[in-house]
Design a protein around this motif. Structure first.
Motif, PDB file in Angstrom:
ATOM      1  N   VAL A 139       0.604  -0.941   0.154  1.00 13.71           N
ATOM      2  CA  VAL A 139       0.303  -0.061   0.000  1.00 13.71           C
ATOM      3  C   VAL A 139       1.099   1.328   0.079  1.00 13.71           C
ATOM      4  CG1 VAL A 139      -1.431   0.846   0.773  1.00 13.71           C
ATOM      5  CG2 VAL A 139      -1.573  -1.211   1.321  1.00 13.71           C
ATOM      6  N   GLU A 140       0.827   2.156  -1.155  1.00  9.33           N
ATOM      7  CA  GLU A 140       1.915   3.402  -1.415  1.00  9.33           C
ATOM      8  C   GLU A 140       1.069   3.953  -1.176  1.00  9.33           C
ATOM      9  OE1 GLU A 140       4.851   1.403  -3.806  1.00  9.33           O
ATOM     10  OE2 GLU A 140       3.302   2.095  -5.523  1.00  9.33           O
ATOM     11  N   PHE A 141       1.340   5.777  -0.386  1.00 11.49           N
ATOM     12  CA  PHE A 141       0.905   6.551  -0.042  1.00 11.49           C
ATOM     13  C   PHE A 141       2.087   7.894  -0.137  1.00 11.49           C
ATOM     14  CE2 PHE A 141      -0.038   4.730   3.565  1.00 11.49           C
ATOM     15  CZ  PHE A 141       0.433   5.694   5.174  1.00 11.49           C
ATOM     16  N   SER A 142       1.070   9.046   0.112  1.00  8.92           N
ATOM     17  CA  SER A 142       2.053  10.452   0.466  1.00  8.92           C
ATOM     18  C   SER A 142       0.573  11.432   0.950  1.00  8.92           C
ATOM     19  CB  SER A 142       1.751  11.434  -0.692  1.00  8.92           C
ATOM     20  OG  SER A 142       3.016  10.296  -1.921  1.00  8.92           O
ATOM     21  N   CYS A 143       2.025  12.034   2.141  1.00 10.43           N
ATOM     22  CA  CYS A 143       1.632  12.813   3.181  1.00 10.43           C
ATOM     23  C   CYS A 143       2.611  14.265   2.793  1.00 10.43           C
ATOM     24  CB  CYS A 143       1.723  12.742   4.467  1.00 10.43           C
ATOM     25  SG  CYS A 143       0.471  10.353   5.077  1.00 10.43           S
ATOM     26  N   MET A 144       1.591  14.710   3.379  1.00 11.38           N
ATOM     27  CA  MET A 144       2.520  16.894   3.155  1.00 11.38           C
ATOM     28  C   MET A 144       3.881  16.462   4.345  1.00 11.38           C
ATOM     29  SD  MET A 144       0.406  18.451   1.295  1.00 11.38           S
ATOM     30  CE  MET A 144       0.840  20.215   1.735  1.00 11.38           C
ATOM     31  N   ASP A 145       3.368  15.816   5.207  1.00 13.18           N
ATOM     32  CA  ASP A 145       5.029  16.072   6.354  1.00 13.18           C
ATOM     33  C   ASP A 145       4.150  14.649   7.897  1.00 13.18           C
ATOM     34  OD1 ASP A 145       2.405  16.458   8.546  1.00 13.18           O
ATOM     35  OD2 ASP A 145       2.854  18.757   7.285  1.00 13.18           O
ATOM     36  N   ASP A 146       5.603  14.936   8.294  1.00 12.60           N
ATOM     37  CA  ASP A 146       5.391  13.896   9.429  1.00 12.60           C
ATOM     38  C   ASP A 146       4.294  13.303  10.270  1.00 12.60           C
ATOM     39  OD1 ASP A 146       8.906  13.484   8.645  1.00 12.60           O
ATOM     40  OD2 ASP A 146       9.455  13.957  10.000  1.00 12.60           O
ATOM     41  N   GLY A 147       3.574  14.774  10.907  1.00 16.24           N
ATOM     42  CA  GLY A 147       2.802  14.588  11.818  1.00 16.24           C
ATOM     43  C   GLY A 147       2.209  14.336  10.826  1.00 16.24           C
ATOM     44  N   GLU A 148       0.886  14.389   9.500  1.00 16.02           N
ATOM     45  CA  GLU A 148      -0.112  13.210   8.943  1.00 16.02           C
ATOM     46  C   GLU A 148       0.694  12.169   9.074  1.00 16.02           C
ATOM     47  OE1 GLU A 148      -0.915  14.512   4.764  1.00 16.02           O
ATOM     48  OE2 GLU A 148      -2.078  16.222   6.346  1.00 16.02           O
ATOM     49  N   VAL A 149       2.077  12.013   8.674  1.00 20.21           N
ATOM     50  CA  VAL A 149       2.221  10.059   8.950  1.00 20.21           C
ATOM     51  C   VAL A 149       2.035   9.600  10.327  1.00 20.21           C
ATOM     52  CG1 VAL A 149       4.076   8.379   8.433  1.00 20.21           C
ATOM     53  CG2 VAL A 149       3.981  10.657   7.032  1.00 20.21           C
ATOM     54  N   ASN A 150       2.757   9.891  11.407  1.00 19.31           N
ATOM     55  CA  ASN A 150       2.316   9.502  12.355  1.00 19.31           C
ATOM     56  C   ASN A 150       0.971   9.990  12.964  1.00 19.31           C
ATOM     57  OD1 ASN A 150       4.989   9.561  12.730  1.00 19.31           O
ATOM     58  ND2 ASN A 150       5.468  11.667  13.745  1.00 19.31           N
ATOM     59  N   SER A 151      -0.046  10.622  12.383  1.00 17.61           N
ATOM     60  CA  SER A 151      -1.116   9.926  12.626  1.00 17.61           C
ATOM     61  C   SER A 151      -2.142   8.952  11.935  1.00 17.61           C
ATOM     62  CB  SER A 151      -2.042  11.866  12.587  1.00 17.61           C
ATOM     63  OG  SER A 151      -3.432  11.457  12.602  1.00 17.61           O
ATOM     64  N   SER A 174       9.807  17.691  -2.833  1.00 19.56           N
ATOM     65  CA  SER A 174       8.424  17.768  -2.515  1.00 19.56           C
ATOM     66  C   SER A 174       8.276  18.620  -1.001  1.00 19.56           C
ATOM     67  CB  SER A 174       7.070  17.626  -2.827  1.00 19.56           C
ATOM     68  OG  SER A 174       6.738  16.738  -2.176  1.00 19.56           O
ATOM     69  N   GLY A 175       8.596  18.223   0.071  1.00 22.52           N
ATOM     70  CA  GLY A 175       8.958  17.935   1.251  1.00 22.52           C
ATOM     71  C   GLY A 175       8.018  17.061   1.802  1.00 22.52           C
ATOM     72  N   GLY A 176       6.940  16.877   1.170  1.00 21.18           N
ATOM     73  CA  GLY A 176       6.510  15.357   2.035  1.00 21.18           C
ATOM     74  C   GLY A 176       6.891  13.977   1.971  1.00 21.18           C
ATOM     75  N   GLN A 177       6.047  13.382   2.368  1.00 16.32           N
ATOM     76  CA  GLN A 177       6.462  11.812   2.761  1.00 16.32           C
ATOM     77  C   GLN A 177       5.853  10.659   2.067  1.00 16.32           C
ATOM     78  OE1 GLN A 177       7.707   9.915   6.646  1.00 16.32           O
ATOM     79  NE2 GLN A 177       9.286  11.982   6.885  1.00 16.32           N
ATOM     80  N   GLN A 178       7.105  10.048   1.506  1.00 15.19           N
ATOM     81  CA  GLN A 178       6.315   8.540   0.476  1.00 15.19           C
ATOM     82  C   GLN A 178       6.174   7.885   1.526  1.00 15.19           C
ATOM     83  OE1 GLN A 178       4.844   8.078  -2.545  1.00 15.19           O
ATOM     84  NE2 GLN A 178       4.407   5.965  -2.482  1.00 15.19           N
ATOM     85  N   VAL A 179       5.011   6.582   1.402  1.00 12.19           N
ATOM     86  CA  VAL A 179       4.887   5.828   2.860  1.00 12.19           C
ATOM     87  C   VAL A 179       4.489   4.305   1.508  1.00 12.19           C
ATOM     88  CG1 VAL A 179       3.554   5.018   4.963  1.00 12.19           C
ATOM     89  CG2 VAL A 179       4.079   6.653   4.373  1.00 12.19           C
ATOM     90  N   ASN A 180       5.406   3.856   2.213  1.00  6.50           N
ATOM     91  CA  ASN A 180       5.437   1.950   1.520  1.00  6.50           C
ATOM     92  C   ASN A 180       5.047   1.471   2.291  1.00  6.50           C
ATOM     93  OD1 ASN A 180       5.953   3.716  -1.043  1.00  6.50           O
ATOM     94  ND2 ASN A 180       8.040   2.788  -0.502  1.00  6.50           N
ATOM     95  N   LEU A 181       3.980   0.640   2.098  1.00 11.26           N
ATOM     96  CA  LEU A 181       3.498  -0.449   3.832  1.00 11.26           C
ATOM     97  C   LEU A 181       3.243  -1.397   3.396  1.00 11.26           C
ATOM     98  CD1 LEU A 181       2.346  -0.149   7.153  1.00 11.26           C
ATOM     99  CD2 LEU A 181      -0.554   0.339   5.810  1.00 11.26           C
ATOM    100  N   THR A 182       3.881  -2.792   3.521  1.00 10.05           N
ATOM    101  CA  THR A 182       3.262  -3.798   3.554  1.00 10.05           C
ATOM    102  C   THR A 182       2.476  -4.390   4.464  1.00 10.05           C
ATOM    103  OG1 THR A 182       5.559  -3.894   1.778  1.00 10.05           O
ATOM    104  CG2 THR A 182       3.910  -6.396   2.243  1.00 10.05           C
ATOM    105  N   CYS A 183       1.112  -5.130   4.199  1.00 10.33           N
ATOM    106  CA  CYS A 183       0.525  -5.639   4.825  1.00 10.33           C
ATOM    107  C   CYS A 183      -0.613  -6.787   4.890  1.00 10.33           C
ATOM    108  CB  CYS A 183      -0.636  -4.829   5.785  1.00 10.33           C
ATOM    109  SG  CYS A 183      -1.631  -4.333   4.371  1.00 10.33           S
ATOM    110  N   HIS A 200      -5.286  13.788   1.642  1.00  9.45           N
ATOM    111  CA  HIS A 200      -4.015  13.425   0.366  1.00  9.45           C
ATOM    112  C   HIS A 200      -3.261  12.408   0.600  1.00  9.45           C
ATOM    113  CE1 HIS A 200      -3.287  17.572   2.783  1.00  9.45           C
ATOM    114  NE2 HIS A 200      -3.415  17.611   1.834  1.00  9.45           N
ATOM    115  N   ALA A 201      -3.797  11.493   1.431  1.00  8.90           N
ATOM    116  CA  ALA A 201      -3.489  10.334   1.525  1.00  8.90           C
ATOM    117  C   ALA A 201      -4.409   9.426   0.573  1.00  8.90           C
ATOM    118  CB  ALA A 201      -3.825   9.108   2.849  1.00  8.90           C
ATOM    119  N   SER A 202      -5.456   9.496  -0.208  1.00  8.84           N
ATOM    120  CA  SER A 202      -6.460   8.998  -0.071  1.00  8.84           C
ATOM    121  C   SER A 202      -6.513   9.541  -1.817  1.00  8.84           C
ATOM    122  CB  SER A 202      -7.837   9.679  -0.075  1.00  8.84           C
ATOM    123  OG  SER A 202      -8.150  11.059  -0.243  1.00  8.84           O
ATOM    124  N   LYS A 203      -5.392  10.676  -2.080  1.00  8.75           N
ATOM    125  CA  LYS A 203      -5.668  10.900  -3.991  1.00  8.75           C
ATOM    126  C   LYS A 203      -4.491  10.124  -3.910  1.00  8.75           C
ATOM    127  CE  LYS A 203      -7.559  15.901  -3.497  1.00  8.75           C
ATOM    128  NZ  LYS A 203      -6.925  16.562  -2.769  1.00  8.75           N
TER     129      LYS A 203
END
Length: 347
Positions: A139-151, A174-183, A200-203
């Motif tokens: 599952v791959e998604f992007s967030c604006m910053d660390d705060g969004e990812v941690n939440s 761009s300053g955001g974060q790309q998250v790769n989640l394996t589940c 942001h993640a949904s888009k």
């Protein structure tokens, strides 16, 4: 040794996870009264004659290559021969175990033994087996910053199956974060529901299924490129010797003769057309094929050797007997059935 210990050894020699999904393998009859396993009878098919043999020798466990119990029973009656076998096994406290396609698939199993009758060659698997581990998703998604990812990760940790999560975070330009989640599959629905609710993640959400790794050397069927090509006539003689048979059935490929050379051989024990059909080879070797399947092969110039179904498998029992005996430290008497034979014969 007790039954559990023997089953563990059988699983080590040929993991049941290698069996085809349609198959019925493993322990099929379990005695209600545990007793030491002193005698094991190996057979290709469990028939009434083989059961008589097992009862007569006071056998504790029958290892039948073909599963004698395949379709579900609603009752156990004497009018059906397979039901009678189950009842006799239960009455005599005999366990029944079937490995079937796990023996076909495992490296060094039935199909490797069968193709070995043609001599040395470069052997490959026709239908590759893959790991039977739990299915995973990326599952791959992007967030604006660390705060969004941690939440988001905190919310995801409270979903069912979250213990299967494996997560990596990559800072984007761009300053955001790309998250790769394996589940695992059990956690996928809950994770997606949370991510779709986030703007942001949904888009940026992307989901892919992780392919299971291949189990090298394991799978159905074998193709051998022979080190020393042989004539069709020699191939027939080699297989007669290997299978211990006085007769085989042969269909010569279009434009082929007994003197035509064989460089590539495709084999599949039993009824192997579904596995070897369409494979480019000079020669097909299997137990049985339908009339039209043989015609299809012949039309492509491929010759076909048929031995009858169980004759292409039975010889492996001797190989397996030695392996099993060694794993059991020769503490168990392992006997190959003397009454087991293919129901068809040349007359």
């Amino acid at each position: 040794m007790d039954l559990k210990g023997v089953l563990e050894v059988l699983e080590q020699l040929a993991p049941l996870s290698l069996a085809e999904s349609w198959d019925n393998v493993g322990l099929l009859v379990e005695p209600s009264r545990p007793r030491p396993i002193k005698t094991i009878l190996l057979t290709n098919d469990l028939t009434a004659a083989v059961m008589d043999e097992a009862v007569g020798m006071k056998c504790d466990l029958i290892v039948s290559y073909h599963p004698p119990l395949f379709r579900p029973f609603k009752r156990l009656l004497q009018k059906d021969w397979k039901q009678r076998l189950a009842v006799r096994a239960i009455e005599n406290g005999i366990g029944i175990f079937s490995p079937h396609t796990s023996w076909d698939s495992v490296e060094g199993g039935v199909n490797d033994w069968l193709v070995g009758g043609m001599g040395r060659g470069k052997v490959s698997v026709l239908s590759q087996a893959v790991s039977s581990g739990a299915q995973k998703h990326r599952v791959e998604f992007s967030c604006m910053d660390d705060g969004e990812v941690n939440s988001l990760l905190e919310q995801l940790r409270h979903t069912e199956g979250s213990e299967t999560f494996q997560c990596t975070r990559i800072n984007s330009e761009s300053g955001g974060q790309q998250v790769n989640l394996t589940c695992g599959s059990s956690a996928l629905t809950g994770a997606v529901q949370i991510l779709l609710s986030h703007p942001h993640a949904s888009k940026s959400l992307n989901i892919t299924q992780v392919q299971q790794p291949p189990l090298l050397g394991c799978g159905q069927g074998r193709l051998s490129v022979l080190e020393e090509p042989v004539s069709v006539s020699t191939a027939v003689q080699k297989m007669k010797t290997h299978l211990g048979l006085p007769h085989l059935r042969l269909a010569l490929g279009d434009q082929q003769t007994l003197d035509s050379m064989v460089k590539t051989v495709a084999v599949c024990a039993g009824s192997g057309a579904s596995v070897i059909q369409g494979v480019t080879a000079d020669l097909y070797i299997t137990g049985e094929m339908s009339h039209h399947e043989v015609l299809d092969a012949v039309s492509k110039g491929t010759s076909v050797i048929l031995s009858e179904h169980s004759n292409s498998e039975r010889g492996f029992l001797g190989v397996f007997r030695e392996r099993l005996s060694a794993r059991l430290d020769h503490t168990v008497s392992i006997v190959i059935s003397q009454t087991d034979r293919d129901p068809l014969q040349v007359v």
